[in-house]
Design a protein around this motif. Structure first.
Motif, PDB file in Angstrom:
ATOM      1  N   VAL A  53       0.839  -1.202   0.000  1.00  0.00           N
ATOM      2  CA  VAL A  53       0.000   0.000   0.000  1.00  0.00           C
ATOM      3  C   VAL A  53       0.871   1.248   0.000  1.00  0.00           C
ATOM      4  N   GLU A  57       0.797   3.954  -2.982  1.00  0.00           N
ATOM      5  CA  GLU A  57       0.398   5.328  -2.682  1.00  0.00           C
ATOM      6  C   GLU A  57       1.525   6.312  -2.974  1.00  0.00           C
ATOM      7  N   ASP A  58       2.765   5.880  -2.752  1.00  0.00           N
ATOM      8  CA  ASP A  58       3.886   6.745  -3.088  1.00  0.00           C
ATOM      9  C   ASP A  58       3.981   6.933  -4.599  1.00  0.00           C
ATOM     10  N   SER A  61       1.256   9.209  -5.637  1.00  0.00           N
ATOM     11  CA  SER A  61       1.561  10.593  -5.274  1.00  0.00           C
ATOM     12  C   SER A  61       2.498  11.241  -6.291  1.00  0.00           C
ATOM     13  N   LYS A 189      -3.473   2.819  -9.789  1.00  0.00           N
ATOM     14  CA  LYS A 189      -2.675   2.662  -8.567  1.00  0.00           C
ATOM     15  C   LYS A 189      -3.550   2.847  -7.320  1.00  0.00           C
ATOM     16  N   VAL A 190      -4.435   3.835  -7.360  1.00  0.00           N
ATOM     17  CA  VAL A 190      -5.339   4.072  -6.226  1.00  0.00           C
ATOM     18  C   VAL A 190      -6.252   2.870  -6.020  1.00  0.00           C
ATOM     19  N   ALA A 193      -4.319  -0.020  -4.463  1.00  0.00           N
ATOM     20  CA  ALA A 193      -4.075   0.206  -3.036  1.00  0.00           C
ATOM     21  C   ALA A 193      -5.346  -0.022  -2.227  1.00  0.00           C
ATOM     22  N   GLN A 194      -6.463   0.476  -2.732  1.00  0.00           N
ATOM     23  CA  GLN A 194      -7.728   0.310  -2.015  1.00  0.00           C
ATOM     24  C   GLN A 194      -8.133  -1.161  -1.935  1.00  0.00           C
ATOM     25  N   ASN A 323      -3.768  11.317   1.955  1.00  0.00           N
ATOM     26  CA  ASN A 323      -3.935  10.366   0.859  1.00  0.00           C
ATOM     27  C   ASN A 323      -5.413  10.017   0.733  1.00  0.00           C
ATOM     28  N   THR A 324      -5.733   9.166  -0.236  1.00  0.00           N
ATOM     29  CA  THR A 324      -7.135   8.850  -0.493  1.00  0.00           C
ATOM     30  C   THR A 324      -7.762   8.019   0.623  1.00  0.00           C
ATOM     31  N   ARG A 325      -6.956   7.370   1.472  1.00  0.00           N
ATOM     32  CA  ARG A 325      -7.503   6.621   2.596  1.00  0.00           C
ATOM     33  C   ARG A 325      -7.834   7.525   3.774  1.00  0.00           C
TER      34      ARG A 325
END
Length: 348
Positions: A53, A57-58, A61, A189-190, A193-194, A323-325
């Motif tokens: 994750v 997320e990196d 970003s 990518k998002v 990660a989700q 971040n989106t989380r």
């Protein structure tokens, strides 16, 4: 029967030895050491998910940073094109006006065409009148030539401007295609990660959030008596007011969705200060300050190359779109684990 009696006797000896030694276990000298227990499947899963994750997320970003920069470049290109199109319209009006003059002169010449000048000289009974007419005709010719030259030059300028506009339109189309590809990469990518996060339990998600520093409480009263620029304090009030209902939205600068640089842009925009929509670009605004010199309102940057920004709000705390989380959070500066890349004072 004797065998059983012997076994009982041996067992009694062992028990007696244990009692005499105060309950300490007796381990033979040749016994193997107790092996270290291996990590549980749950902890290994958590560690693996956390690493994946964090990596996704990196990467997102960094892509988001490029997306913001490309979006800003696209907007600047659109503004240039709009100015150019206005200039083309004005130039077209000028060329059209000169064209009307050229057509009027040509028509006038056609209607008032005269006999050849040499014939007039030999047939005229009034040489002085003829010379006057020749002088006037020469002046008219000069005016006609000047008008024609002006029309030709302005038409050439118009053609150049139209070529430039056509190239700008083509570049805009290429930029928009690039942005679309970047947006898809970003969303992929998002989503990945989700999907990983959804596989975790609530406790594991809480641990993942805690690894990023979690969040802390903050009150506007913490700004009372703070020595900072009034507009910087206004920017803080705006940014912190968005934490409760704001969401992390890539490429957005409000009013409810923000990415990291978008939140900083909107906060300072609320007090009349313009910032670019990119953390890298924002890292060149104002003047640099050290970690020990931080004042409320200063922008803080992380990672190398820079692809995240937040705002220092005093008392060792920051506000940022993490971040989106996590969306928008207030947390202690010390708790955020990203690598420090510098700070800038926008005003004051």
């Amino acid at each position: 029967m004797r065998h059983q009696t012997g076994v009982r006797s041996a067992f009694a000896v062992v028990v007696a030895a244990v009692v005499l030694l105060g309950g300490q276990s007796v381990v033979p000298a040749h016994a193997a050491p107790t092996p270290t227990p291996s990590p549980s499947p749950t902890s290994a899963k958590m560690k693996n998910a956390k690493e994946q994750v964090a990596q996704l997320e990196d990467e997102a970003s960094q892509v988001g940073e490029d997306y913001d920069a490309a979006s800003q470049a696209l907007e600047e290109s659109k503004q240039r094109l709009a100015v150019l199109q206005a200039d083309i319209a004005a130039q077209q009006t000028k060329v059209d006006a000169l064209g009307e003059q050229v057509r009027a002169i040509a028509l006038d010449q056609f209607r008032n065409r005269e006999v050849d000048t040499t014939v007039q000289i030999f047939t005229s009974g009034d040489p002085e009148t003829l010379l006057d007419r020749l002088s006037t005709a020469s002046k008219v010719d000069d005016d006609i030539n000047a008008t024609l030259a002006a029309h030709e030059a302005e038409q050439a300028n118009l053609t150049d401007m139209q070529r430039t506009a056509a190239a700008e339109v083509s570049a805009l189309a290429a930029q928009e295609q690039k942005l679309a590809a970047m947006k898809k990469d970003l969303q992929d990518k998002v989503d990945a990660a989700q999907a990983l996060v959804l596989q975790l339990t609530n406790e594991e998600r809480a641990a993942l959030d805690a690894a990023e520093g979690g969040s802390t409480t903050w009150s506007p009263n913490e700004l009372d008596g703070v020595s900072a620029n009034a507009r910087a304090l206004g920017a803080i009030k705006y940014a912190t007011s968005k934490v409760r209902g704001g969401q992390y939205v890539w490429g957005s600068a409000g009013p409810t969705g923000f990415d990291c640089s978008g939140l900083m842009l909107a906060a300072y925009r609320s007090v009349g200060i313009s910032l670019p929509h990119s953390s890298q670009a924002q890292s060149h605004v104002g003047r640099p300050v050290s970690r020990g010199e931080l004042k409320p309102g200063d922008l803080i940057f992380w990672y190398h190359p820079i692809h995240h920004v937040g705002m220092y709000i005093g008392n060792g705390k920051i506000v940022h779109a993490r971040n989106t989380r996590a969306d928008l959070v207030i947390q202690s500066l010390a708790s955020y684990p990203a690598p420090w890349a510098g700070a800038r004072r926008v005003v004051g």
